[in-house]
Design a protein around this motif. Structure first.
Motif, short mmCIF file in Angstrom:
data_model
loop_
_atom_site.label_atom_id
_atom_site.label_comp_id
_atom_site.label_asym_id
_atom_site.label_seq_id
_atom_site.Cartn_x
_atom_site.Cartn_y
_atom_site.Cartn_z
N PRO A 1 -45.69 -11.54 -17.73
CA PRO A 1 -45.31 -12.19 -16.47
C PRO A 1 -44.42 -13.41 -16.66
O PRO A 1 -43.64 -13.75 -15.76
CB PRO A 1 -46.65 -12.58 -15.84
CG PRO A 1 -47.66 -12.47 -16.93
CD PRO A 1 -47.16 -11.45 -17.89
N TYR A 2 -44.47 -14.03 -17.82
CA TYR A 2 -43.60 -15.19 -18.07
C TYR A 2 -42.13 -14.78 -18.18
O TYR A 2 -41.23 -15.62 -18.04
CB TYR A 2 -44.03 -15.92 -19.35
CG TYR A 2 -45.31 -16.71 -19.19
CD1 TYR A 2 -45.28 -18.01 -18.66
CD2 TYR A 2 -46.54 -16.18 -19.56
CE1 TYR A 2 -46.45 -18.74 -18.51
CE2 TYR A 2 -47.72 -16.91 -19.40
CZ TYR A 2 -47.66 -18.19 -18.88
OH TYR A 2 -48.82 -18.91 -18.71
N LEU A 3 -41.88 -13.50 -18.42
CA LEU A 3 -40.51 -13.01 -18.55
C LEU A 3 -39.91 -12.60 -17.22
O LEU A 3 -38.72 -12.26 -17.15
CB LEU A 3 -40.47 -11.82 -19.52
CG LEU A 3 -40.92 -12.08 -20.96
CD1 LEU A 3 -40.90 -10.79 -21.76
CD2 LEU A 3 -40.05 -13.14 -21.61
N PHE A 4 -40.71 -12.63 -16.18
CA PHE A 4 -40.25 -12.13 -14.88
C PHE A 4 -38.96 -12.78 -14.37
O PHE A 4 -38.02 -12.07 -13.98
CB PHE A 4 -41.36 -12.31 -13.83
CG PHE A 4 -40.91 -12.05 -12.42
CD1 PHE A 4 -40.76 -10.76 -11.94
CD2 PHE A 4 -40.59 -13.11 -11.57
CE1 PHE A 4 -40.32 -10.52 -10.65
CE2 PHE A 4 -40.16 -12.88 -10.28
CZ PHE A 4 -40.02 -11.58 -9.82
N PRO A 5 -38.83 -14.13 -14.36
CA PRO A 5 -37.61 -14.73 -13.78
C PRO A 5 -36.33 -14.26 -14.49
O PRO A 5 -35.36 -13.89 -13.83
CB PRO A 5 -37.84 -16.23 -13.96
CG PRO A 5 -39.32 -16.38 -14.04
CD PRO A 5 -39.80 -15.16 -14.78
N THR A 6 -36.37 -14.26 -15.81
CA THR A 6 -35.18 -13.84 -16.57
C THR A 6 -34.89 -12.36 -16.33
O THR A 6 -33.73 -11.98 -16.09
CB THR A 6 -35.39 -14.10 -18.07
OG1 THR A 6 -35.68 -15.49 -18.27
CG2 THR A 6 -34.16 -13.70 -18.87
N PHE A 7 -35.91 -11.55 -16.39
CA PHE A 7 -35.74 -10.10 -16.19
C PHE A 7 -35.23 -9.78 -14.80
O PHE A 7 -34.39 -8.90 -14.61
CB PHE A 7 -37.09 -9.40 -16.45
CG PHE A 7 -37.00 -7.90 -16.53
CD1 PHE A 7 -36.20 -7.28 -17.48
CD2 PHE A 7 -37.72 -7.11 -15.67
CE1 PHE A 7 -36.12 -5.89 -17.56
CE2 PHE A 7 -37.66 -5.73 -15.73
CZ PHE A 7 -36.84 -5.11 -16.69
N LYS A 8 -35.72 -10.53 -13.80
CA LYS A 8 -35.31 -10.29 -12.42
C LYS A 8 -33.83 -10.64 -12.23
O LYS A 8 -33.10 -9.94 -11.53
CB LYS A 8 -36.16 -11.15 -11.47
CG LYS A 8 -36.04 -10.78 -10.00
CD LYS A 8 -36.81 -9.52 -9.68
CE LYS A 8 -37.13 -9.35 -8.20
NZ LYS A 8 -35.99 -9.28 -7.31
N ILE A 9 -33.37 -11.72 -12.86
CA ILE A 9 -31.95 -12.09 -12.78
C ILE A 9 -31.09 -10.97 -13.39
O ILE A 9 -30.07 -10.55 -12.82
CB ILE A 9 -31.68 -13.41 -13.52
CG1 ILE A 9 -32.34 -14.59 -12.79
CG2 ILE A 9 -30.17 -13.65 -13.66
CD1 ILE A 9 -31.69 -14.96 -11.48
N ILE A 10 -31.51 -10.48 -14.54
CA ILE A 10 -30.76 -9.41 -15.22
C ILE A 10 -30.75 -8.15 -14.35
O ILE A 10 -29.73 -7.46 -14.23
CB ILE A 10 -31.37 -9.10 -16.60
CG1 ILE A 10 -31.29 -10.34 -17.50
CG2 ILE A 10 -30.68 -7.91 -17.26
CD1 ILE A 10 -32.09 -10.23 -18.78
N LYS A 11 -31.88 -7.87 -13.73
CA LYS A 11 -32.01 -6.69 -12.86
C LYS A 11 -31.08 -6.79 -11.65
O LYS A 11 -30.48 -5.81 -11.21
CB LYS A 11 -33.46 -6.54 -12.43
CG LYS A 11 -33.74 -5.37 -11.49
CD LYS A 11 -33.93 -5.82 -10.06
CE LYS A 11 -34.22 -4.65 -9.14
NZ LYS A 11 -34.23 -5.03 -7.72
N ASN A 12 -30.97 -7.99 -11.09
CA ASN A 12 -30.20 -8.18 -9.85
C ASN A 12 -28.69 -8.20 -10.07
O ASN A 12 -27.93 -8.05 -9.12
CB ASN A 12 -30.62 -9.48 -9.16
CG ASN A 12 -32.01 -9.37 -8.56
OD1 ASN A 12 -32.55 -8.28 -8.40
ND2 ASN A 12 -32.60 -10.51 -8.23
N LYS A 13 -28.25 -8.40 -11.31
CA LYS A 13 -26.82 -8.49 -11.59
C LYS A 13 -26.39 -7.36 -12.52
O LYS A 13 -27.13 -6.98 -13.42
CB LYS A 13 -26.48 -9.84 -12.22
CG LYS A 13 -26.74 -11.03 -11.31
CD LYS A 13 -26.36 -12.33 -11.98
CE LYS A 13 -26.60 -13.52 -11.07
NZ LYS A 13 -25.67 -13.55 -9.93
N ASN A 14 -25.23 -6.85 -12.31
CA ASN A 14 -24.70 -5.79 -13.16
C ASN A 14 -24.00 -6.40 -14.37
O ASN A 14 -22.78 -6.36 -14.49
CB ASN A 14 -23.72 -4.91 -12.36
CG ASN A 14 -23.27 -3.70 -13.15
OD1 ASN A 14 -23.95 -3.27 -14.08
ND2 ASN A 14 -22.11 -3.17 -12.81
N GLY A 15 -24.81 -7.00 -15.22
CA GLY A 15 -24.28 -7.70 -16.37
C GLY A 15 -24.26 -9.20 -16.14
O GLY A 15 -23.68 -9.69 -15.17
#
Length: 319
Positions: free
Chosen positions: A40-54
């Motif tokens: 769960p600590y990785l959620f913010p970073t992972f969510k940013i990556i998920k929301n952007k195409n690179g």
């Protein structure tokens, strides 16, 4: 005595840290339950990556307003889990762009319903009226003490799953006979033991139930039989025993048993049955509570009860 609570406003930072760590631990329990390999600590970073195409390391840092080392640490953990990969920027070859891997995209598909339930559960817990942040935290932590955050999330996921997948209730088919036997045998072995009468009826549902004018219903979820219940004719005319109710272990807690019971009650009323009768055990406190919730009342158990384990008999008039 909760010392942090007693510190008031001066302990605010520590209170917020405690709440954050608690929610992270509870969220991890939810991921573990559903076999989601994620931190769960990785959620913010992972969510940013998920929301952007690179996206680049610097862009993540700026978006989350955290330190560069913290971003780098999160990216390294995501790389280790093979949820992302790095590729060269089309314009600046020196720049590394972070994108989701195939495994990362699959994780998104599996975890999104859980994130939706987490978000809704947080909204439910934080819908608080207070005069200060400290008072808000006091109420929030009291809610956590009343019901664990992880339990509330799991309950929301379960109910949401049932609604989305449209549980179907079907009548008896010969190909369902083995499910009728297996579900009930598992339930009996878990909570009691299999009596000779149980074995006889479960092995021959046609002979003891269907051929005598009885009915068997099955709960079907995603083409899997996950629960069953029977209405078995009794000696008294137009009276049926509600019996042989069982739900598979991995689907308990979804209120499938209650849906099966409601189906039986509705069916009994449609068919103008006089009443439904059931035998149970006071050992099953939750079941007895649900029976009463649906209107069943306790009546005396006859001396020659068909079940040795039964110490309570209940009935519901349906006509």
């Amino acid at each position: 005595m909760d010392a942090l609570k007693g510190f008031g406003e001066i302990g605010m930072g520590s209170r917020l840290k405690r709440v954050s760590e608690y929610m992270m631990r509870e969220t991890q329990l939810v991921y573990n339950k559903y076999n989601i390999d994620f931190d769960p600590y990785l959620f913010p970073t992972f969510k940013i990556i998920k929301n952007k195409n690179g996206v680049t390391n610097s862009e993540i840092t700026a978006s989350l307003q955290i330190s560069q080392p913290a971003t780098t640490q999160a990216i390294n953990k995501l790389l280790k889990k093979e949820l992302i990969f790095l590729k060269e920027d089309k314009i600046d070859k020196r720049k590394k762009v972070i994108v989701l891997s195939k495994k990362g995209r699959e994780l998104i598909q599996n975890v999104t319903p859980i994130w939706d339930s987490i978000e809704q559960t947080i909204k439910n817990y934080t819908n608080i009226t207070s005069n200060s942040l400290v008072e808000h935290l006091n109420i929030l932590e009291e809610k956590f003490n009343t019901k664990a955050f992880s339990k509330a999330i799991i309950e929301h996921i379960q109910m949401n799953t049932i609604k989305k997948h449209n549980l179907e209730i079907e009548e008896f088919k010969k190909e369902y006979a083995s499910s009728f036997y297996d579900l009930n045998i598992e339930w009996l072995k878990t909570f009691f033991y299999v009596e000779p009468y149980d074995e006889e009826v479960l092995s021959n549902p046609d002979r003891y139930i269907i051929d005598k004018g009885g009915h068997i219903f099955f709960a079907k979820l995603n083409n899997e039989i996950v629960g069953t219940v029977a209405l078995m004719p009794m000696k008294e005319k137009n009276v049926y025993e509600l019996t042989k109710m069982a739900v598979s272990p991995k689907h308990r807690g979804y209120k499938i048993g209650q849906q099966l019971m409601q189906k039986c009650i509705d069916f009994a009323k449609e068919q103008s049955f006089d009443k439904l009768v059931l035998y149970s055990s006071t050992k099953l406190e939750n079941a007895i509570y649900i029976y009463r919730k649906y209107g069943f009342i306790e009546i005396p158990v006859e001396e020659n009860s068909p079940y040795v384990r039964s110490d309570i008999k209940m009935e519901l008039k349906t006509s």
